[in-house]
Motif scaffolding. Structure first.
Motif, short mmCIF file in Angstrom:
data_model
loop_
_atom_site.label_atom_id
_atom_site.label_comp_id
_atom_site.label_asym_id
_atom_site.label_seq_id
_atom_site.Cartn_x
_atom_site.Cartn_y
_atom_site.Cartn_z
N PRO A 1 0.80 -1.22 0.00
CA PRO A 1 0.00 0.00 0.00
C PRO A 1 0.84 1.28 0.00
CG PRO A 1 -0.70 -1.46 1.78
CD PRO A 1 0.41 -2.14 1.08
N ARG B 1 2.16 1.80 -3.50
CA ARG B 1 1.10 2.30 -4.38
C ARG B 1 0.81 3.78 -4.12
NH1 ARG B 1 -0.52 -3.23 -4.08
NH2 ARG B 1 -1.59 -2.96 -2.09
N GLY C 1 3.66 -6.37 -2.78
CA GLY C 1 2.55 -6.37 -1.85
C GLY C 1 1.98 -7.76 -1.63
N ILE D 1 -4.16 3.67 4.49
CA ILE D 1 -3.22 2.58 4.23
C ILE D 1 -3.45 1.43 5.21
CG2 ILE D 1 -0.78 1.93 4.37
CD1 ILE D 1 -0.16 4.71 3.16
N GLU E 1 -6.58 -0.38 4.26
CA GLU E 1 -6.44 -1.22 3.07
C GLU E 1 -6.00 -2.63 3.41
OE1 GLU E 1 -3.79 -1.18 -1.06
OE2 GLU E 1 -4.11 0.68 0.03
N ILE E 2 -5.26 -2.79 4.50
CA ILE E 2 -4.74 -4.12 4.85
C ILE E 2 -5.43 -4.69 6.08
CG2 ILE E 2 -2.49 -3.87 3.76
CD1 ILE E 2 -1.36 -3.10 6.52
#
Length: 383
Positions: free
Chosen positions: A287, A290, A327, A378, A381-382
């Motif tokens: 992330p 990106r 990733g 971020i 996102e995970i």
């Protein structure tokens, strides 16, 4: 006009079996009494057996301090320094992963200088001197044997650092035989950690330089080319050696061209939830890359040519391919890929983000500026 300073460990030995012959180097430093700083896992894996036999067989007095834990708190650092004073050590030997090496650095410093740990956090706050210091890594990850920094957990969710050239050891010994017993998940996490060091050194906003660039590229070549081999066949000594050297080169690179947002977001995961540092880095790597794409796509594209030879497309496309590949690397190697798999829930995100934003020393090196909302996103996102 090029203007740079590059610092690294004064002397290194890279040789299979070299850890069994440390007595020669201890004596060459004029020392006869060693405090060996390590952790319980190293002892359980019997990695000390041959090392201790070599030292004691040559008449070197050895006291073992094995209380180091991952992300060592101040209490462990101070206990190690006290142990050095108590046994009259005239040399400190750190043997283990990054936490053991970091603890050994500070034990050697505090035992000799008499300074207060609280007073030396930050950059070049220590006056020294320190005891002679030898560092022997048993994982291919942190590169602590060639960095001038030690990381200390100072409270819930908080880490601090001591940064000084005095923390560079007199000697680093890289013996790949010590890494043969590493479990697959440790090999994977520490290997990705080393790759992060190279990537962030290559793309850092501050102090990027030609020497670190060369080291970062070669580190990535060695690490990306050997990581799967080392994980699939832990007894592959050539792969282990490539990983150990790659981690060391990456350490040299980021010691002079500092790391950035990946580490800033990884630190709270370790401090609050005791997630191993390499795994923390692996989780946030994709992330963060990106997020950085719009700023450093040409540099990521250059690294894609090393990690994924033959990748086609524009710089932006190659950079995106690399970010996606890295990733997904944790999952490919059997590591956790989501924060929820590690006991972290949505309500934890805010505290993690606030802690990460405190790492301005690191965030200031990121090629693209992050705000609190970016960090929240971020982590989300995970999740």
């Amino acid at each position: 006009m090029l203007k740079m300073v590059f610092q690294t460990t004064a002397s290194m030995i890279i040789e299979r079996g070299a850890s069994t012959r440390l007595a020669t180097h201890v004596r060459a430093m004029g020392c006869t009494s060693v405090l060996l700083v390590t952790d319980a896992g190293v002892i359980a894996a019997r990695l000390l057996d041959a090392v201790l036999a070599g030292l004691k067989g040559d008449g070197i007095a050895v006291t073992v301090f094995s209380q180091v834990q991952a992300d060592p708190p101040e209490s462990v650092i101070l206990a190690a320094a006290d142990a050095a004073r108590a046994c009259g050590a005239d040399c400190v030997l750190g043997l283990g992963g990054g936490s053991s090496l970091d603890a050994a650095k500070l034990a050697a410093l505090l035992a000799r200088s008499g300074e207060s740990l609280a007073d030396i956090y930050g950059i070049n706050k220590t006056k020294g001197p320190r005891l002679p210091l030898i560092l022997v890594p048993t994982t291919a990850g942190t590169g602590s044997e060639v960095t001038s920094v030690s990381v200390v957990t100072t409270g819930a969710g908080e880490k601090n650092v001591v940064y000084s050239p005095m923390l560079l050891p007199d000697l680093a010994v890289l013996d790949a035989e010590l890494t043969l017993g590493l479990p697959t998940h440790v090999t994977a996490a520490t290997g990705i950690d080393a790759m992060v060091h190279a990537i962030e050194a290559y793309t850092t906003k501050n102090l990027k330089n030609p020497l670190s660039d060369c080291l970062a590229r070669e580190a990535l070549r060695l690490l990306s080319g050997s990581l799967f081999q080392a994980c699939q066949d832990g007894k592959n000594l050539e792969a282990r050696e490539n990983m150990l050297l790659g981690a060391c080169l990456a350490g040299m690179a980021f010691a002079n061209a500092p790391v950035a947002a990946v580490h800033a977001l990884a630190y709270p995961l370790g401090a609050r939830f005791h997630i191993p540092h390499g795994l923390s880095n692996a989780l946030v790597l994709g992330p963060v890359m990106r997020f950085n794409l719009e700023t450093v796509a040409p540099l990521y594209a250059q690294l894609a040519d090393i990690v994924l030879p033959g990748t086609q497309g524009s710089d932006s496309e190659k950079a995106s391919t690399l970010a996606d590949y890295l990733g997904g690397l944790a999952g490919e190697l059997g590591l956790a890929t989501r924060l929820r798999d590690l006991g972290i829930v949505e309500s934890d995100i805010e505290a993690l983000a606030i802690d990460a934003m405190k790492q301005q020393r690191l965030l200031g090196n990121n090629p693209r500026e992050l705000c609190l909302a970016d960090v929240r996103s971020i982590y989300g996102e995970i999740l």
